[in-house]
Design an enzyme around this catalytic site. Structure first.
Site, PDB file in Angstrom:
ATOM      1  N   ARG A 173       0.710  -1.211  -0.151  1.00 26.94           N
ATOM      2  CA  ARG A 173      -0.093   0.036  -0.032  1.00 26.94           C
ATOM      3  C   ARG A 173       0.782   1.173  -0.011  1.00 26.94           C
ATOM      4  O   ARG A 173       0.627   2.197  -0.697  1.00 26.94           O
ATOM      5  CB  ARG A 173      -0.858  -0.073   1.174  1.00 26.94           C
ATOM      6  CG  ARG A 173      -2.112  -1.043   1.099  1.00 26.94           C
ATOM      7  CD  ARG A 173      -2.691  -1.340   2.475  1.00 26.94           C
ATOM      8  NE  ARG A 173      -1.990  -1.841   3.480  1.00 26.94           N
ATOM      9  CZ  ARG A 173      -2.604  -2.817   4.132  1.00 26.94           C
ATOM     10  NH1 ARG A 173      -3.760  -3.108   4.263  1.00 26.94           N
ATOM     11  NH2 ARG A 173      -1.505  -3.469   5.083  1.00 26.94           N
ATOM     12  N   ARG A 229       7.293 -10.370  -2.368  1.00 32.06           N
ATOM     13  CA  ARG A 229       7.105 -11.821  -2.241  1.00 32.06           C
ATOM     14  C   ARG A 229       6.141 -12.159  -3.267  1.00 32.06           C
ATOM     15  O   ARG A 229       6.286 -13.219  -3.805  1.00 32.06           O
ATOM     16  CB  ARG A 229       6.434 -12.168  -0.914  1.00 32.06           C
ATOM     17  CG  ARG A 229       7.438 -12.349   0.254  1.00 32.06           C
ATOM     18  CD  ARG A 229       6.572 -12.575   1.462  1.00 32.06           C
ATOM     19  NE  ARG A 229       6.124 -11.228   1.870  1.00 32.06           N
ATOM     20  CZ  ARG A 229       5.172 -11.082   2.743  1.00 32.06           C
ATOM     21  NH1 ARG A 229       4.952 -12.251   3.377  1.00 32.06           N
ATOM     22  NH2 ARG A 229       4.481  -9.837   2.814  1.00 32.06           N
ATOM     23  N   THR A 250      12.032   3.849   4.195  1.00 32.16           N
ATOM     24  CA  THR A 250      11.104   4.709   5.302  1.00 32.16           C
ATOM     25  C   THR A 250      10.659   3.625   6.056  1.00 32.16           C
ATOM     26  O   THR A 250       9.376   3.483   6.842  1.00 32.16           O
ATOM     27  CB  THR A 250      10.041   5.558   4.660  1.00 32.16           C
ATOM     28  OG1 THR A 250       9.356   4.880   3.671  1.00 32.16           O
ATOM     29  CG2 THR A 250      10.799   6.851   4.120  1.00 32.16           C
ATOM     30  N   ARG A 283      11.888   0.179   7.817  1.00 35.03           N
ATOM     31  CA  ARG A 283      12.455  -0.342   9.204  1.00 35.03           C
ATOM     32  C   ARG A 283      14.128  -0.287   8.849  1.00 35.03           C
ATOM     33  O   ARG A 283      14.450  -0.817   7.689  1.00 35.03           O
ATOM     34  CB  ARG A 283      12.171  -1.698   9.837  1.00 35.03           C
ATOM     35  CG  ARG A 283      10.562  -1.707  10.178  1.00 35.03           C
ATOM     36  CD  ARG A 283      10.434  -0.978  11.477  1.00 35.03           C
ATOM     37  NE  ARG A 283       9.144  -1.072  11.779  1.00 35.03           N
ATOM     38  CZ  ARG A 283       8.157  -0.245  11.586  1.00 35.03           C
ATOM     39  NH1 ARG A 283       8.215   0.908  11.205  1.00 35.03           N
ATOM     40  NH2 ARG A 283       6.836  -0.317  12.354  1.00 35.03           N
ATOM     41  N   GLU A 341      16.959   2.757  17.170  1.00 39.32           N
ATOM     42  CA  GLU A 341      16.275   4.182  17.084  1.00 39.32           C
ATOM     43  C   GLU A 341      16.167   4.478  18.355  1.00 39.32           C
ATOM     44  O   GLU A 341      15.725   3.432  19.296  1.00 39.32           O
ATOM     45  CB  GLU A 341      15.036   4.163  16.425  1.00 39.32           C
ATOM     46  CG  GLU A 341      15.003   4.024  14.959  1.00 39.32           C
ATOM     47  CD  GLU A 341      13.697   3.949  14.144  1.00 39.32           C
ATOM     48  OE1 GLU A 341      12.730   4.313  14.840  1.00 39.32           O
ATOM     49  OE2 GLU A 341      13.609   3.944  13.027  1.00 39.32           O
ATOM     50  N   HIS A 387      12.209   9.116  12.117  1.00 38.55           N
ATOM     51  CA  HIS A 387      10.957   8.426  12.050  1.00 38.55           C
ATOM     52  C   HIS A 387       9.831   9.164  12.157  1.00 38.55           C
ATOM     53  O   HIS A 387       9.010   8.710  12.936  1.00 38.55           O
ATOM     54  CB  HIS A 387      10.964   7.094  13.088  1.00 38.55           C
ATOM     55  CG  HIS A 387      10.221   5.898  12.913  1.00 38.55           C
ATOM     56  ND1 HIS A 387      10.384   4.857  12.985  1.00 38.55           N
ATOM     57  CD2 HIS A 387       9.049   5.967  11.894  1.00 38.55           C
ATOM     58  CE1 HIS A 387       9.648   3.697  12.604  1.00 38.55           C
ATOM     59  NE2 HIS A 387       8.826   4.522  11.967  1.00 38.55           N
ATOM     60  N   GLY A 409       7.388   9.117   9.440  1.00 35.15           N
ATOM     61  CA  GLY A 409       6.467   8.772   8.163  1.00 35.15           C
ATOM     62  C   GLY A 409       5.083   9.049   8.376  1.00 35.15           C
ATOM     63  O   GLY A 409       4.550   9.444   7.648  1.00 35.15           O
TER      64      GLY A 409
HETATM   65  C1  DGY Z   1       4.233   2.293  11.736  1.00 32.37           C
HETATM   66  O1  DGY Z   1       2.892   2.650  11.747  1.00 32.37           O
HETATM   67  O2  DGY Z   1       4.607   1.117  11.608  1.00 32.37           O
HETATM   68  C2  DGY Z   1       5.062   3.411  11.659  1.00 32.37           C
HETATM   69  O3  DGY Z   1       6.313   3.113  11.052  1.00 32.37           O
HETATM   70  C3  DGY Z   1       5.417   4.074  13.105  1.00 32.37           C
HETATM   71  O4  DGY Z   1       5.972   2.833  13.836  1.00 32.37           O
END
Ligand code: DGY
Length: 326
Positions: free
Chosen positions: A154, A176, A234, A236, A265, A284, A286
């Site tokens: 997504r 995958r 963006t 992990r 982190e 972090h 995002g």
């Molecule tokens: C998520 O929602 O997975 C973002 O990376 C915040 O942790």
């Protein structure tokens, strides 16, 4: 039903829980020690978790009282999903509402790196802005370049859509599974991981992280990338090996990198990556928009409300749980 919330979240979710007569246990401080956190968990039926606390086998053994997890995140890499499923514990998460916000950050990082924004800001701040120089700090344009997405789900889809609309980029991806909708809508092409590395001008990581993918982007992977390649992560921090990335950036093996995630982190302020002119690191952020965080707050509340009524949580990381126990 006792729900433990470890950190503050937008009020809309809390109000929704209150309207449904669900009371929260909230500590006085956001900064619990591991032991204090565990004690709170041991007194709750449901954990509304904000942040990166680990829910591994040890946790489930020590907190056998916990009947459901409601994560304030789309990612669930800190949870031993198999163990939760084995114990019949649904793991709620918050997908979709952060697709735009997170892909915006990937898009932003890509542009910042391509136009050396970090380097140029430092130059202005440090009084090093000199007369026009036709060869100084040249960026690279993204028009018609190839975007390689690892994990065309997504968020990756939204990143690809933006890159196609703004820069008419060609989209290749590795997953995958094939994403047929994306292949049709974005004219994107499935490639092997090696081809993703060797053909992309920009690689953006959007996959769900599992321990098997630790250090997927290592010395060997960076070595296969183009010398003008931009690496964006963006998803992990565990996906890239930080030392190998540092060396790839220092040696010019790749052009630059934009990271919204690091491992660990938070990143230490003295991390050598922060000194590089061709790296941009964000903390972090995002999902850090009002819209996304309010959406997450609503979804985490909806998951808990459904659980409190013995209904299926609308969004879970382990949907197989409801197939086992309909
Ligand atoms: C998520 O929602 O997975 C973002 O990376 C915040 O942790």
């Amino acid at each position: 039903m006792k729900v433990f919330l470890n950190k503050r979240i937008p009020q809309n979710g809390i109000d929704l829980l209150k309207e449904n007569h669900i009371e929260l246990i909230t500590p006085e401080t956001d900064n619990l020690s591991k032991g204090e956190w565990l004690q709170f968990c041991q007194s709750a039926d449901v954990i509304l978790n904000v942040g990166k606390n680990k829910f591994d086998r040890d946790f489930f053994e020590q907190c056998s009282n916990v009947k459901a997890l409601a994560l304030f995140s789309v990612g669930f890499d800190q949870v031993d999903i198999d163990e939760a499923t084995r114990r019949g514990i649904p793991v709620g998460n918050t997908p979709d509402v952060l697709n735009q916000a997170t892909s915006d950050v990937a898009f932003l990082l890509m542009q910042m790196v391509s136009r050396k924004v970090n380097y140029n800001i430092e130059k202005v701040k440090n009084g090093l802005w000199k007369d026009f120089d036709a060869l100084e700090a040249l960026g690279q344009e993204l028009y018609g370049k190839t975007l390689g997405i690892l994990g065309l789900g997504r968020i990756g889809f939204e990143m690809a859509k933006k890159c196609k609309a703004a820069f008419d980029m060609k989209i290749i991806y590795h997953n995958r599974h094939h994403n047929h909708e994306a292949e049709q809508e974005l004219d994107s092409q499935y490639v092997s991981f090696d081809k993703l590395l060797s053909q992309s001008d920009v690689i953006s990581v959007h996959a769900n992280y599992t321990p098997e993918q630790a250090n997927l982007f290592d010395k060997s992977a960076f070595g296969k990338m183009k010398s003008n390649a931009i690496f964006i992560n963006t998803a992990r921090g565990g996906f890239h090996n930080e030392n190998d990335l540092l060396q790839a950036l220092q040696s010019g093996t790749i052009w630059g990198a934009g990271l919204d995630v690091t491992n660990p982190e938070p990143m230490n302020a003295d991390n050598p990556l922060l000194q590089l002119p061709n790296a941009v690191v964000l903390p972090h952020i995002g999902s850090a928009t009002v819209e996304a965080r309010e959406g997450m707050s609503r979804m985490v509340a909806e998951n808990i409300i459904a659980f409190s009524k013995s209904e299926n949580m609308p969004n879970v990381a382990n949907p197989e749980i409801y197939k086992q126990n309909p």
